[in-house]
Motif scaffolding. Structure first.
Motif, PDB file in Angstrom:
ATOM      1  N   ILE A  38       0.744  -1.042   0.066  1.00  0.00           N
ATOM      2  CA  ILE A  38      -0.124  -0.041  -0.087  1.00  0.00           C
ATOM      3  C   ILE A  38       0.834   1.426   0.053  1.00  0.00           C
ATOM      4  O   ILE A  38       0.914   2.356  -0.896  1.00  0.00           O
ATOM      5  N   GLU A  39       1.831   1.164   0.863  1.00  0.00           N
ATOM      6  CA  GLU A  39       2.626   2.311   0.872  1.00  0.00           C
ATOM      7  C   GLU A  39       3.743   2.685  -0.277  1.00  0.00           C
ATOM      8  O   GLU A  39       3.856   3.803  -0.727  1.00  0.00           O
ATOM      9  N   ARG A  40       3.976   1.623  -1.187  1.00  0.00           N
ATOM     10  CA  ARG A  40       4.684   1.939  -2.293  1.00  0.00           C
ATOM     11  C   ARG A  40       3.906   1.983  -3.563  1.00  0.00           C
ATOM     12  O   ARG A  40       4.212   2.008  -4.564  1.00  0.00           O
ATOM     13  N   GLU A  41       2.545   1.918  -3.069  1.00  0.00           N
ATOM     14  CA  GLU A  41       1.489   2.287  -4.267  1.00  0.00           C
ATOM     15  C   GLU A  41       1.094   1.250  -5.187  1.00  0.00           C
ATOM     16  O   GLU A  41       0.648   1.407  -6.381  1.00  0.00           O
ATOM     17  N   SER A  42       1.548  -0.053  -4.829  1.00  0.00           N
ATOM     18  CA  SER A  42       1.387  -1.182  -5.961  1.00  0.00           C
ATOM     19  C   SER A  42       0.155  -1.947  -5.402  1.00  0.00           C
ATOM     20  O   SER A  42      -0.404  -2.900  -6.235  1.00  0.00           O
ATOM     21  N   ARG A  43      -0.533  -1.216  -4.487  1.00  0.00           N
ATOM     22  CA  ARG A  43      -1.890  -1.861  -3.964  1.00  0.00           C
ATOM     23  C   ARG A  43      -2.810  -0.871  -3.396  1.00  0.00           C
ATOM     24  O   ARG A  43      -2.247  -0.027  -2.461  1.00  0.00           O
ATOM     25  N   GLU A  44      -4.026  -0.940  -3.777  1.00  0.00           N
ATOM     26  CA  GLU A  44      -4.990   0.195  -3.123  1.00  0.00           C
ATOM     27  C   GLU A  44      -5.663  -0.468  -1.733  1.00  0.00           C
ATOM     28  O   GLU A  44      -6.063  -1.544  -2.012  1.00  0.00           O
ATOM     29  N   PRO A  45      -5.558   0.275  -0.794  1.00  0.00           N
ATOM     30  CA  PRO A  45      -6.245  -0.296   0.465  1.00  0.00           C
ATOM     31  C   PRO A  45      -7.788  -0.032   0.133  1.00  0.00           C
ATOM     32  O   PRO A  45      -8.509   0.621  -0.465  1.00  0.00           O
ATOM     33  N   GLU A  46      -8.493  -1.186   0.810  1.00  0.00           N
ATOM     34  CA  GLU A  46      -9.967  -1.160   0.955  1.00  0.00           C
ATOM     35  C   GLU A  46     -10.401  -0.075   1.908  1.00  0.00           C
ATOM     36  O   GLU A  46      -9.602   0.496   2.644  1.00  0.00           O
ATOM     37  N   THR A  47     -11.552   0.629   1.705  1.00  0.00           N
ATOM     38  CA  THR A  47     -12.285   1.532   2.320  1.00  0.00           C
ATOM     39  C   THR A  47     -12.113   1.098   3.967  1.00  0.00           C
ATOM     40  O   THR A  47     -11.778   2.155   4.641  1.00  0.00           O
ATOM     41  N   GLU A  48     -12.364   0.136   4.142  1.00  0.00           N
ATOM     42  CA  GLU A  48     -12.379  -0.363   5.718  1.00  0.00           C
ATOM     43  C   GLU A  48     -11.059  -0.024   6.156  1.00  0.00           C
ATOM     44  O   GLU A  48     -10.826   0.255   7.411  1.00  0.00           O
ATOM     45  N   LEU A  49     -10.019  -0.576   5.603  1.00  0.00           N
ATOM     46  CA  LEU A  49      -8.645  -0.462   6.144  1.00  0.00           C
ATOM     47  C   LEU A  49      -8.340   0.890   6.238  1.00  0.00           C
ATOM     48  O   LEU A  49      -7.558   1.352   7.138  1.00  0.00           O
ATOM     49  N   VAL A  50      -8.610   1.677   5.117  1.00  0.00           N
ATOM     50  CA  VAL A  50      -8.330   3.131   5.487  1.00  0.00           C
ATOM     51  C   VAL A  50      -8.876   3.792   6.583  1.00  0.00           C
ATOM     52  O   VAL A  50      -8.394   4.694   7.509  1.00  0.00           O
ATOM     53  N   ALA A  51     -10.054   3.510   6.790  1.00  0.00           N
ATOM     54  CA  ALA A  51     -10.892   3.797   8.162  1.00  0.00           C
ATOM     55  C   ALA A  51      -9.951   3.385   9.589  1.00  0.00           C
ATOM     56  O   ALA A  51      -9.862   4.158  10.397  1.00  0.00           O
ATOM     57  N   LYS A  52      -9.770   2.080   9.261  1.00  0.00           N
ATOM     58  CA  LYS A  52      -8.882   1.596  10.746  1.00  0.00           C
ATOM     59  C   LYS A  52      -7.402   2.260  10.716  1.00  0.00           C
ATOM     60  O   LYS A  52      -7.180   2.404  11.853  1.00  0.00           O
ATOM     61  N   ILE A  53      -6.929   2.560   9.760  1.00  0.00           N
ATOM     62  CA  ILE A  53      -5.675   3.254   9.458  1.00  0.00           C
ATOM     63  C   ILE A  53      -5.776   4.456  10.372  1.00  0.00           C
ATOM     64  O   ILE A  53      -5.082   5.061  11.070  1.00  0.00           O
ATOM     65  N   CYS A  54      -6.831   5.420   9.915  1.00  0.00           N
ATOM     66  CA  CYS A  54      -7.113   6.585  10.150  1.00  0.00           C
ATOM     67  C   CYS A  54      -7.201   6.629  11.908  1.00  0.00           C
ATOM     68  O   CYS A  54      -6.844   7.440  12.550  1.00  0.00           O
ATOM     69  N   ASP A  55      -8.092   5.588  12.161  1.00  0.00           N
ATOM     70  CA  ASP A  55      -8.325   5.302  13.781  1.00  0.00           C
ATOM     71  C   ASP A  55      -7.325   5.180  14.458  1.00  0.00           C
ATOM     72  O   ASP A  55      -7.077   5.772  15.501  1.00  0.00           O
ATOM     73  N   THR A  56      -6.488   4.096  14.127  1.00  0.00           N
ATOM     74  CA  THR A  56      -5.209   3.751  14.687  1.00  0.00           C
ATOM     75  C   THR A  56      -4.235   4.947  14.879  1.00  0.00           C
ATOM     76  O   THR A  56      -3.499   5.004  15.824  1.00  0.00           O
ATOM     77  N   LEU A  57      -3.984   5.620  13.455  1.00  0.00           N
ATOM     78  CA  LEU A  57      -3.089   7.017  13.997  1.00  0.00           C
ATOM     79  C   LEU A  57      -3.892   8.051  14.663  1.00  0.00           C
ATOM     80  O   LEU A  57      -3.272   9.302  14.675  1.00  0.00           O
ATOM     81  N   SER A  58      -5.122   8.001  15.045  1.00  0.00           N
ATOM     82  CA  SER A  58      -5.736   9.208  15.511  1.00  0.00           C
ATOM     83  C   SER A  58      -5.585  10.413  14.411  1.00  0.00           C
ATOM     84  O   SER A  58      -5.422  11.610  14.902  1.00  0.00           O
ATOM     85  N   VAL A  59      -5.993  10.081  13.276  1.00  0.00           N
ATOM     86  CA  VAL A  59      -6.345  11.115  12.181  1.00  0.00           C
ATOM     87  C   VAL A  59      -7.460  10.875  11.314  1.00  0.00           C
ATOM     88  O   VAL A  59      -8.105   9.866  11.268  1.00  0.00           O
ATOM     89  N   SER A  60      -8.174  12.038  11.188  1.00  0.00           N
ATOM     90  CA  SER A  60      -9.576  11.989  10.724  1.00  0.00           C
ATOM     91  C   SER A  60      -9.158  11.587   9.008  1.00  0.00           C
ATOM     92  O   SER A  60      -8.083  11.948   8.487  1.00  0.00           O
ATOM     93  N   LEU A  61     -10.446  11.073   8.746  1.00  0.00           N
ATOM     94  CA  LEU A  61     -10.446  10.841   7.079  1.00  0.00           C
ATOM     95  C   LEU A  61     -10.123  12.320   6.235  1.00  0.00           C
ATOM     96  O   LEU A  61      -9.292  12.247   5.146  1.00  0.00           O
ATOM     97  N   GLN A  62     -10.714  13.301   6.818  1.00  0.00           N
ATOM     98  CA  GLN A  62     -10.502  14.527   6.038  1.00  0.00           C
ATOM     99  C   GLN A  62      -9.075  14.956   6.177  1.00  0.00           C
ATOM    100  O   GLN A  62      -8.426  15.616   5.047  1.00  0.00           O
ATOM    101  N   GLU A  63      -8.376  14.745   7.407  1.00  0.00           N
ATOM    102  CA  GLU A  63      -6.935  15.173   7.465  1.00  0.00           C
ATOM    103  C   GLU A  63      -5.983  14.071   6.508  1.00  0.00           C
ATOM    104  O   GLU A  63      -5.338  14.691   5.852  1.00  0.00           O
TER     105      GLU A  63
END
Length: 67
Positions: A38-63
């Motif tokens: 995902i970080e190397r941009e060879s794979r796109e994350p699923e929407t649910e994973l993006v939400a989980k990443i935001c939650d884990t990193l304490s970052v809003s989806l807007q940020e």
């Protein structure tokens, strides 16, 4: 949003919050390989994973979108 932007943004916030790839992958319950792809941009994350990443990193989806 284009997939390459997700990888760049996730990497930037991960580093800003002090996580290694291995630490974040473990916290998310995904493989290090998946997070690296995902970080190397060879794979796109699923929407649910993006939400989980935001939650884990304490970052809003807007940020995450604005970086």
């Amino acid at each position: 949003m284009e997939k390459e932007q997700w990888g760049r943004k996730i990497r930037a916030f991960r580093k800003l919050k002090g996580y290694t790839q291995a630490e974040l992958a473990k916290e998310l319950g995904v493989s290090l390989t998946l997070l690296g792809e995902i970080e190397r941009e060879s794979r796109e994350p699923e929407t649910e994973l993006v939400a989980k990443i935001c939650d884990t990193l304490s970052v809003s989806l807007q940020e995450m979108k604005e970086l």
